[in-house]
Design an enzyme around this catalytic site. Structure first.
Site, PDB file in Angstrom:
ATOM      1  N   ASN A   1       0.808  -1.220   0.000  1.00 41.94           N
ATOM      2  CA  ASN A   1       0.000   0.000   0.000  1.00 41.94           C
ATOM      3  C   ASN A   1       0.842   1.272   0.000  1.00 41.94           C
ATOM      4  OD1 ASN A   1      -2.466  -1.460   0.049  1.00 41.94           O
ATOM      5  ND2 ASN A   1      -2.262  -1.729   2.267  1.00 41.94           N
ATOM      6  N   ARG A   2       2.036   1.170  -0.491  1.00 39.57           N
ATOM      7  CA  ARG A   2       2.946   2.309  -0.596  1.00 39.57           C
ATOM      8  C   ARG A   2       3.333   2.885   0.770  1.00 39.57           C
ATOM      9  NH1 ARG A   2       3.090   0.286  -4.925  1.00 39.57           N
ATOM     10  NH2 ARG A   2       3.172   1.295  -6.960  1.00 39.57           N
TER      11      ARG A   2
END
Length: 235
Positions: free
Chosen positions: A207-208
């Site tokens: 999710n970065r």
């Protein structure tokens, strides 16, 4: 009647160019916690460099070197790391090249090690200084004979009229210094050592929400010494 020539898909007049905005990699690597880090960023780099080597990454010592001239105009290129220890990171180049000229004007420098298959990168910022001629000569003697001649034949970053001119210069040097004969290190060629001021270790996460841990060099209590402080950066 002539047959139509085959058209490669990439050469087709209406071939669509890939859209970079749709290209996504989902990082699922293990995280990097403060408790995982070595006390020294150079020791931590040694750990990750070993991981990159064991993983058989292509040229794990390849790094993007960014410099800037006196006006702040940046330039970047990929070079090969040739040594590192607690004094810094070393690479070799022609001092008259663009990066050499820029470092003479502005010694600030940045290095990036892009170890994509491991979802890792290391970002170094610091000051570049030329290493001693003895150290340069010692390394130059370890280079393949052809690479030694190439350091003389190429006026790096300068315009050259043709490939033939470059190869002619090489052939003249090959006749002067045949295989097995010692080639002296060019006086305009040598090494730089980058004394790091910050070293960031970047680990890709889902999710970065990447882990970014940066060592920051700070002056120690005794004159001429320093310590390292670790800070976590938002991804």
């Amino acid at each position: 009647m002539l047959q139509d020539e085959a058209v490669h898909p990439a050469d087709a007049p209406h071939a669509e160019t890939p859209d970079p905005s749709t290209m996504r990699a989902h990082y699922r690597a293990e995280g990097l916690a403060e408790s995982d880090l070595a006390a020294s960023p150079y020791d931590q780099f040694a750990r990750w460099f070993k991981d990159a080597t064991v993983a058989r990454l292509h040229e794990p010592n390849a790094m993007v070197v960014s410099t800037a001239d006196s006006a702040g105009r940046p330039s970047s290129r990929t070079v090969l790391l040739k040594a590192f220890d607690d004094r810094g990171f070393v690479f070799f180049t022609n001092y008259r090249s663009r990066k050499g000229r820029e470092l003479a004007e502005n010694p600030n420098i940045s290095l990036v090690f892009p170890w994509h298959p491991l979802s890792r990168q290391v970002v170094v910022s610091g000051i570049a200084e030329r290493i001693g001629r003895d150290e340069t000569a010692a390394y130059f003697r370890t280079r393949p004979h052809g690479s030694q001649l190439g350091a003389w034949a190429s006026d790096q970053s300068a315009p050259v009229a043709s490939r033939e001119e470059l190869e002619h210069a090489y052939e003249e040097l090959a006749a002067r210094y045949p295989e097995g004969e010692q080639v002296p290190a060019p006086p305009h060629w040598g090494g730089y050592r980058i004394a790091a001021e910050t070293i960031e270790f970047w680990q890709g996460r889902l999710n970065r929400l990447h882990d970014r841990l940066r060592y920051v060099r700070e002056a120690g209590e005794a004159a001429g010494t320093w310590t390292w402080r670790v800070e976590r950066l938002a991804p």
